[in-house]
Design a protein around this motif. Structure first.
Motif, PDB file in Angstrom:
ATOM      1  N   TRP A 106       0.857  -1.184   0.000  1.00  0.00           N
ATOM      2  CA  TRP A 106       0.000   0.000   0.000  1.00  0.00           C
ATOM      3  C   TRP A 106       0.890   1.230   0.000  1.00  0.00           C
ATOM      4  CZ3 TRP A 106      -5.304   0.158  -0.301  1.00  0.00           C
ATOM      5  CH2 TRP A 106      -5.959  -1.075  -0.181  1.00  0.00           C
ATOM      6  N   ARG A 107       0.651   2.156  -0.932  1.00  0.00           N
ATOM      7  CA  ARG A 107       1.352   3.436  -1.014  1.00  0.00           C
ATOM      8  C   ARG A 107       0.418   4.500  -0.436  1.00  0.00           C
ATOM      9  NH1 ARG A 107       1.599   4.082  -6.433  1.00  0.00           N
ATOM     10  NH2 ARG A 107      -0.265   5.372  -6.380  1.00  0.00           N
ATOM     11  N   VAL A 108       0.931   5.335   0.453  1.00  0.00           N
ATOM     12  CA  VAL A 108       0.102   6.343   1.109  1.00  0.00           C
ATOM     13  C   VAL A 108       0.674   7.724   0.816  1.00  0.00           C
ATOM     14  CG1 VAL A 108      -0.873   7.127   3.305  1.00  0.00           C
ATOM     15  CG2 VAL A 108      -0.473   4.680   2.922  1.00  0.00           C
ATOM     16  N   ASP A 109      -0.180   8.612   0.338  1.00  0.00           N
ATOM     17  CA  ASP A 109       0.233  10.001   0.111  1.00  0.00           C
ATOM     18  C   ASP A 109      -0.946  10.924   0.351  1.00  0.00           C
ATOM     19  OD1 ASP A 109      -1.296   9.910  -2.343  1.00  0.00           O
ATOM     20  OD2 ASP A 109       0.455   9.133  -3.367  1.00  0.00           O
ATOM     21  N   VAL A 110      -0.624  12.195   0.480  1.00  0.00           N
ATOM     22  CA  VAL A 110      -1.664  13.206   0.656  1.00  0.00           C
ATOM     23  C   VAL A 110      -1.470  14.249  -0.437  1.00  0.00           C
ATOM     24  CG1 VAL A 110      -0.372  14.559   2.373  1.00  0.00           C
ATOM     25  CG2 VAL A 110      -2.847  14.718   2.296  1.00  0.00           C
ATOM     26  N   THR A 111      -2.584  14.633  -1.056  1.00  0.00           N
ATOM     27  CA  THR A 111      -2.548  15.625  -2.132  1.00  0.00           C
ATOM     28  C   THR A 111      -3.265  16.877  -1.676  1.00  0.00           C
ATOM     29  OG1 THR A 111      -2.558  13.871  -3.800  1.00  0.00           O
ATOM     30  CG2 THR A 111      -3.184  16.075  -4.533  1.00  0.00           C
ATOM     31  N   PHE A 112      -2.570  18.009  -1.828  1.00  0.00           N
ATOM     32  CA  PHE A 112      -3.146  19.311  -1.530  1.00  0.00           C
ATOM     33  C   PHE A 112      -3.378  20.003  -2.863  1.00  0.00           C
ATOM     34  CE2 PHE A 112      -0.413  18.273   2.083  1.00  0.00           C
ATOM     35  CZ  PHE A 112      -1.297  18.409   3.127  1.00  0.00           C
TER      36      PHE A 112
ATOM     37  N   VAL B 201       2.354  14.931  -1.301  1.00  0.00           N
ATOM     38  CA  VAL B 201       3.331  14.619  -0.265  1.00  0.00           C
ATOM     39  C   VAL B 201       3.308  13.105  -0.063  1.00  0.00           C
ATOM     40  CG1 VAL B 201       3.992  14.960   2.146  1.00  0.00           C
ATOM     41  CG2 VAL B 201       2.991  16.858   0.843  1.00  0.00           C
ATOM     42  N   ALA B 202       4.384  12.446  -0.488  1.00  0.00           N
ATOM     43  CA  ALA B 202       4.495  11.000  -0.328  1.00  0.00           C
ATOM     44  C   ALA B 202       4.778  10.698   1.137  1.00  0.00           C
ATOM     45  CB  ALA B 202       5.603  10.452  -1.212  1.00  0.00           C
ATOM     46  N   LEU B 203       3.946   9.846   1.740  1.00  0.00           N
ATOM     47  CA  LEU B 203       4.119   9.513   3.152  1.00  0.00           C
ATOM     48  C   LEU B 203       4.855   8.192   3.347  1.00  0.00           C
ATOM     49  CD1 LEU B 203       0.639  10.607   4.531  1.00  0.00           C
ATOM     50  CD2 LEU B 203       2.789  11.896   4.489  1.00  0.00           C
ATOM     51  N   GLY B 204       4.758   7.282   2.377  1.00  0.00           N
ATOM     52  CA  GLY B 204       5.475   6.020   2.482  1.00  0.00           C
ATOM     53  C   GLY B 204       4.662   4.844   1.993  1.00  0.00           C
ATOM     54  N   CYS B 205       5.194   3.653   2.221  1.00  0.00           N
ATOM     55  CA  CYS B 205       4.565   2.405   1.766  1.00  0.00           C
ATOM     56  C   CYS B 205       4.620   1.364   2.876  1.00  0.00           C
ATOM     57  CB  CYS B 205       5.306   1.838   0.555  1.00  0.00           C
ATOM     58  SG  CYS B 205       5.234   2.880  -0.902  1.00  0.00           S
TER      59      CYS B 205
ATOM     60  N   ASP C   7       5.017  15.897   6.324  1.00  0.00           N
ATOM     61  CA  ASP C   7       5.925  16.988   5.979  1.00  0.00           C
ATOM     62  C   ASP C   7       5.251  17.997   5.054  1.00  0.00           C
ATOM     63  OD1 ASP C   7       8.033  18.661   5.525  1.00  0.00           O
ATOM     64  OD2 ASP C   7       9.230  17.203   4.410  1.00  0.00           O
ATOM     65  N   VAL C   8       4.817  19.110   5.621  1.00  0.00           N
ATOM     66  CA  VAL C   8       4.196  20.181   4.843  1.00  0.00           C
ATOM     67  C   VAL C   8       5.119  21.398   4.779  1.00  0.00           C
ATOM     68  CG1 VAL C   8       1.834  19.415   5.248  1.00  0.00           C
ATOM     69  CG2 VAL C   8       2.910  21.006   6.856  1.00  0.00           C
ATOM     70  N   GLU C   9       6.369  21.192   5.165  1.00  0.00           N
ATOM     71  CA  GLU C   9       7.369  22.265   5.135  1.00  0.00           C
ATOM     72  C   GLU C   9       7.477  22.837   3.727  1.00  0.00           C
ATOM     73  OE1 GLU C   9       9.808  24.596   7.368  1.00  0.00           O
ATOM     74  OE2 GLU C   9       8.884  22.769   8.108  1.00  0.00           O
ATOM     75  N   GLY C  10       7.414  24.148   3.632  1.00  0.00           N
ATOM     76  CA  GLY C  10       7.574  24.808   2.345  1.00  0.00           C
ATOM     77  C   GLY C  10       6.291  25.009   1.561  1.00  0.00           C
TER      78      GLY C  10
ATOM     79  N   ASP D  19       2.857  26.758   0.798  1.00  0.00           N
ATOM     80  CA  ASP D  19       2.249  28.054   1.104  1.00  0.00           C
ATOM     81  C   ASP D  19       0.961  27.884   1.894  1.00  0.00           C
ATOM     82  OD1 ASP D  19       3.026  29.561  -2.115  1.00  0.00           O
ATOM     83  OD2 ASP D  19       4.225  29.400  -0.285  1.00  0.00           O
ATOM     84  N   ALA D  20       0.629  28.895   2.669  1.00  0.00           N
ATOM     85  CA  ALA D  20      -0.619  28.892   3.431  1.00  0.00           C
ATOM     86  C   ALA D  20      -1.823  28.770   2.506  1.00  0.00           C
ATOM     87  CB  ALA D  20      -0.723  30.156   4.280  1.00  0.00           C
ATOM     88  N   SER D  21      -1.731  29.355   1.296  1.00  0.00           N
ATOM     89  CA  SER D  21      -2.853  29.273   0.353  1.00  0.00           C
ATOM     90  C   SER D  21      -3.099  27.838  -0.106  1.00  0.00           C
ATOM     91  CB  SER D  21      -2.599  30.173  -0.860  1.00  0.00           C
ATOM     92  OG  SER D  21      -1.451  29.734  -1.572  1.00  0.00           O
ATOM     93  N   VAL D  22      -2.071  27.020  -0.122  1.00  0.00           N
ATOM     94  CA  VAL D  22      -2.213  25.610  -0.490  1.00  0.00           C
ATOM     95  C   VAL D  22      -2.815  24.834   0.681  1.00  0.00           C
ATOM     96  CG1 VAL D  22      -0.943  23.509  -1.095  1.00  0.00           C
ATOM     97  CG2 VAL D  22      -0.336  25.684  -2.166  1.00  0.00           C
ATOM     98  N   LEU D  23      -2.328  25.123   1.873  1.00  0.00           N
ATOM     99  CA  LEU D  23      -2.803  24.394   3.050  1.00  0.00           C
ATOM    100  C   LEU D  23      -4.232  24.763   3.435  1.00  0.00           C
ATOM    101  CD1 LEU D  23       0.370  24.422   5.306  1.00  0.00           C
ATOM    102  CD2 LEU D  23      -0.599  22.500   4.022  1.00  0.00           C
ATOM    103  N   ALA D  24      -4.684  25.944   3.083  1.00  0.00           N
ATOM    104  CA  ALA D  24      -6.012  26.418   3.495  1.00  0.00           C
ATOM    105  C   ALA D  24      -7.102  25.879   2.576  1.00  0.00           C
ATOM    106  CB  ALA D  24      -6.034  27.933   3.527  1.00  0.00           C
ATOM    107  N   ASN D  25      -6.982  24.642   2.154  1.00  0.00           N
ATOM    108  CA  ASN D  25      -7.950  23.979   1.284  1.00  0.00           C
ATOM    109  C   ASN D  25      -8.171  22.559   1.772  1.00  0.00           C
ATOM    110  OD1 ASN D  25      -8.549  25.795  -1.076  1.00  0.00           O
ATOM    111  ND2 ASN D  25      -6.320  25.837  -1.131  1.00  0.00           N
ATOM    112  N   CYS D  26      -9.001  21.855   1.067  1.00  0.00           N
ATOM    113  CA  CYS D  26      -9.167  20.423   1.328  1.00  0.00           C
ATOM    114  C   CYS D  26      -8.064  19.662   0.612  1.00  0.00           C
ATOM    115  CB  CYS D  26     -10.515  19.931   0.809  1.00  0.00           C
ATOM    116  SG  CYS D  26     -11.896  20.454   1.808  1.00  0.00           S
TER     117      CYS D  26
END
Length: 181
Positions: A87-93, A102-106, A127-130, A132-139
């Protein structure tokens, strides 16, 4: 036409769906396309073989910093055996002008037998370092994808709601929703 599984729907996925791109010929037609206007004895893409059926999803923690540790446990019923799967796990903003994955791992590679199964996954931080706030302020979408032979066989999508932290300006909190409600 590719079917997308919306997070609010019952999460099932199809092996046929994963193979569609490989079956498309140079002329843009499917290998089994007979130009009969869809009159092929009642067959359609929705009748494709299901690889998994979700039975439980436990994800968290919630109402915490967006970069906090994450744990995910998914129980499912495998409709067919899958050799050498992980299983590959990632989060997309998603933002208006860009998509950030953001690839979280497998998980470890293993065989999945027909019947009840589960996987567990955890990371110490997202890891959301770097970003922008405009990217994070969404689903966003937390996706766990069953992979075998370098092919995506099934994906479990979970909506990630991100909101500014009223107690800490410039910081964001997350809530992750199970596709099972």
């Amino acid at each position: 036409q590719r079917r997308r599984i919306h997070p609010s729907q019952r999460a099932m996925a199809s092996a046929k769906e994963a193979d569609e791109d490989a079956k498309r010929g140079a002329d843009g037609k499917w290998a089994d396309d007979d130009d009969d206007g869809g009159k092929d004895g009642g067959k359609d893409d929705d009748a494709a073989e299901e690889v998994i059926e979700l039975t439980a999803v436990d994800v968290g923690p919630n109402d915490c910093d967006v970069g906090a540790p994450l744990r995910l446990a998914v129980a499912f019923t495998a409709r067919r055996a899958v050799r050498g799967a992980h299983w590959r796990v990632d989060v997309t903003f998603d933002a208006i002008d860009a998509r950030h994955v953001v690839a979280l791992g497998c998980t470890a590679t293993r065989d999945v037998a027909v019947g009840p199964s589960r996987f567990d996954f955890a990371v110490d931080r997202v890891d959301v370092e770097g970003l922008d706030a405009s990217v994070l302020a969404n689903c966003g979408i937390l996706a766990a994808t069953l992979v075998a032979d370098d092919r995506d066989l099934a994906t479990v999508n979970m909506v990630v709601q991100i909101a500014p932290d009223s107690a800490a300006p410039g910081r964001f909190t997350r809530t992750i929703y199970s596709p099972l409600g």
